[in-house]
Enzyme design. Structure first.
Site, short mmCIF file in Angstrom:
data_model
loop_
_atom_site.label_atom_id
_atom_site.label_comp_id
_atom_site.label_asym_id
_atom_site.label_seq_id
_atom_site.Cartn_x
_atom_site.Cartn_y
_atom_site.Cartn_z
N ASP A 126 0.84 -1.20 0.00
CA ASP A 126 0.00 0.00 0.00
C ASP A 126 0.88 1.25 0.00
O ASP A 126 1.87 1.34 0.74
CB ASP A 126 -0.89 0.02 1.24
CG ASP A 126 -1.71 1.30 1.30
OD1 ASP A 126 -2.62 1.46 0.47
OD2 ASP A 126 -1.41 2.16 2.16
N TYR B 65 2.66 9.96 1.01
CA TYR B 65 3.73 9.35 1.78
C TYR B 65 5.10 9.80 1.26
O TYR B 65 5.61 9.29 0.25
CB TYR B 65 3.63 7.84 1.75
CG TYR B 65 2.31 7.28 2.25
CD1 TYR B 65 1.48 8.04 3.07
CD2 TYR B 65 1.89 6.01 1.91
CE1 TYR B 65 0.27 7.54 3.54
CE2 TYR B 65 0.69 5.50 2.37
CZ TYR B 65 -0.12 6.26 3.18
OH TYR B 65 -1.32 5.76 3.64
N LYS C 102 -3.48 5.82 -3.76
CA LYS C 102 -4.61 6.65 -3.36
C LYS C 102 -4.74 7.90 -4.23
O LYS C 102 -3.78 8.31 -4.90
CB LYS C 102 -4.46 7.03 -1.88
CG LYS C 102 -4.32 5.79 -0.99
CD LYS C 102 -4.19 6.13 0.47
CE LYS C 102 -3.98 4.87 1.29
NZ LYS C 102 -2.62 4.33 1.12
#
Length: 325
Positions: free
Chosen positions: A49, A54, A80
């Site tokens: 993920d 990030y 995402k």
């Protein structure tokens, strides 16, 4: 490693979360990032993920560089949408969370066009031809835009076969319930809301997900660190934990020690025992942490621990415990 079904996808029950590889709280070297991913792969982890947030693109770049070396159909990757990375005018101030050295900063955009751009830009950073799972990321203050824009884009990508599963990733369960009722999603990434310290997901989210066959990717299992190493100043939900939470975590740790086991093992196995949970997404910043996460999933936790945990009402009575305790 145990495997589960996430819609049409075959996934490992433990996944690797890449926020630490983006420098969450402290920098991570390229060598440590690569060693982390190698150790996870050798342990059998095949679910990964990531997100533009990030490390402001750094985690996606590092993860993509590693996964490009593996057969594309041998793993599942999620990223995402909802934040575009853009270079600010002038210099970028140091971020409070990510120590990545990247100049770009995230800008919220939950529009249809913004999501399509986000996917294209993520694929560019990953240098992969596709991702398997797309999640709308932290739309806490953008529910209407997420439904009208982001999810409309994700449904199109799923219908075209570009992605296999869609959903949302959040640090709360209430809005995820609303999404489950409004949009035909496949999964949710829930961070920090089903743990030994917080079982809020039991109220509505888990029941609706089980009824609608929506998979749960569970993150934040150690609640940002307090359930890995409880002490004054430990993090809870990315912030310094208050004294009451530290006291509860220390009590759980003492109970584990009484029964000859480890708090991290109890925390992880508690989460994995719920039938709504499909994947436990565990972050790691070095190879040792990956190995430790795997070990904690296999460490013996005596039935007497779970029985005393239940008897002392230290967890919600509705929470299933390993072994049916």
């Amino acid at each position: 490693m145990k495997r589960s079904r996430l819609g049409t996808l075959d996934v490992t029950s433990i996944g690797l979360g890449s926020a630490p590889l983006g420098g969450l709280f402290s920098p991570v070297s390229d060598a440590d990032a690569h060693a982390t991913l190698e150790r996870g792969w050798s342990a059998g982890i095949r679910f990964y993920d990531t997100a533009p947030l990030y490390g402001f693109g750094l985690a996606e770049r590092r993860l993509g560089a590693f996964l490009r070396q593996q057969p594309r159909d041998s793993y599942v990757i999620s990223t995402k949408v909802g934040r575009l990375l853009r270079a600010p005018d002038g210099g970028a101030a140091e971020d409070d969370y990510y120590k990545s050295g990247q100049r770009e900063r995230p800008v919220f955009d939950f529009s249809y066009d913004g999501v399509m751009r986000s996917v294209e830009e993520s694929l560019g950073r990953l240098r992969l031809d596709r991702v398997d799972v797309l999640l709308v990321h932290d739309p806490d203050d953008h529910y209407d835009d997420a439904v009208a824009g982001a999810f409309r884009a994700l449904q199109r990508l799923r219908s075209e076969g570009t992605v296999k599963a869609i959903g949302a990733g959040m640090n709360q369960s209430e809005m995820l319930v609303r999404f489950a009722e409004a949009v035909p999603v496949d999964c949710f990434l829930l961070a920090g809301r089903y743990t030994l310290l917080d079982q809020g997901a039991l109220d509505a989210l888990f029941p609706v997900c089980q009824a609608r066959h929506i998979g749960i990717l569970l993150g934040g299992i150690y609640n940002s660190g307090i359930l890995a190493n409880p002490h004054p100043g430990a993090k809870f939900d990315y912030q310094d934990a208050d004294a009451a939470l530290v006291t509860r975590a220390l009590a759980l740790d003492a109970l584990c020690r009484k029964h000859g086991t480890e708090l991290k093992a109890a925390a992880l196995q508690f989460c994995m025992a719920h039938p709504a949970v499909t994947v436990a997404v565990m972050g790691a910043r070095n190879a040792g942490e990956v190995a430790d996460n795997i070990a904690m999933s296999e460490t013996a936790v005596p039935p007497a621990f779970w029985q005393e945990l239940r008897a002392r009402n230290l967890v919600d009575a509705r929470a299933p415990l390993p072994g049916g305790a």
